[in-house]
Design an enzyme around this catalytic site. Sequence first.
Site: not given
Length: 290
Positions: A114, A268
């Site tokens: 991320s 994610h």
Amino acid sequence: MLPKHASLPSRRLLVHQHLRTYSSSAVYRRLKLAYDLHEPPKDAGPKNAPIVFIHGLFGSKKNNRSMTHLDIQDLRNHGDSPHDPRHDYTVLAEDVEGFIDEHKLENSTLIGHSMGAKTAMVVALRQRKPIANLISVDNAPIDAALKSDFAKYARGMRAIEDANVTKQSDADAILQSYEPTLATRQFLLTNLICAPDGTRKFRIPIKYIANALDDMADFPFRDPDEVRFEKPTLFVRGTKSPYIADETLPIIGRFFPRFELTDVDSGHWVISEKPAEFKRAVVEFLQDKQ
């Protein structure tokens, strides 16, 4: 499942922390990094290149301790790192580069998730340090708006601090109004500590992080004809996540012409949702590069 005997190729492992210092100045200064060293097993072989793991937004090195043979770095304004008002990919990359300089690391593998993925990509594209391989977990080298969840998390964390709670359970009860998923709340609450007055506060500077969310959506490089990282690169994509859409693959290929793509059936939070699959992808990628 990953075989029990499988492990990352023999490499010297570095867990980074920042020395705790604070700055109220918006003028950038590189932050000095402390670290923990994890040596590979004695019978692991002669190869000993460092692996540097860089966490995502609201994360820390604590989140991935189950990932045997991976190092976790605390970026500025996270974990045990110092706090500074400036929080963008240029300064995050320069902090990592400073650590590489200080400890004379060569042929490192950078792994980032991320926010950490974009930080690692920036370090690689700046080409100021000897990076051997890059692994980007669920992020792409583009400007892309963050999901609204991140701003919502920051509001929830502020609400917890404003309430002056003294119990973790009370903090969790407040956070339920902002995030219904228990696993995500538990992840966010790893940042909660007990202040000297007995109330629970977050060790991360919520104001700085909230102010930096637009910068976290940014990517400082625009033109892949001007800068490329032409060494082995792996992108690990959560197939239920929006951050590496098929439409981004051409631009990934221009910035990172030797990239490979591995899909993992996850959202994610690839590493926490599917740790065995993630580790398998890393092992196969690095073993192939030796």
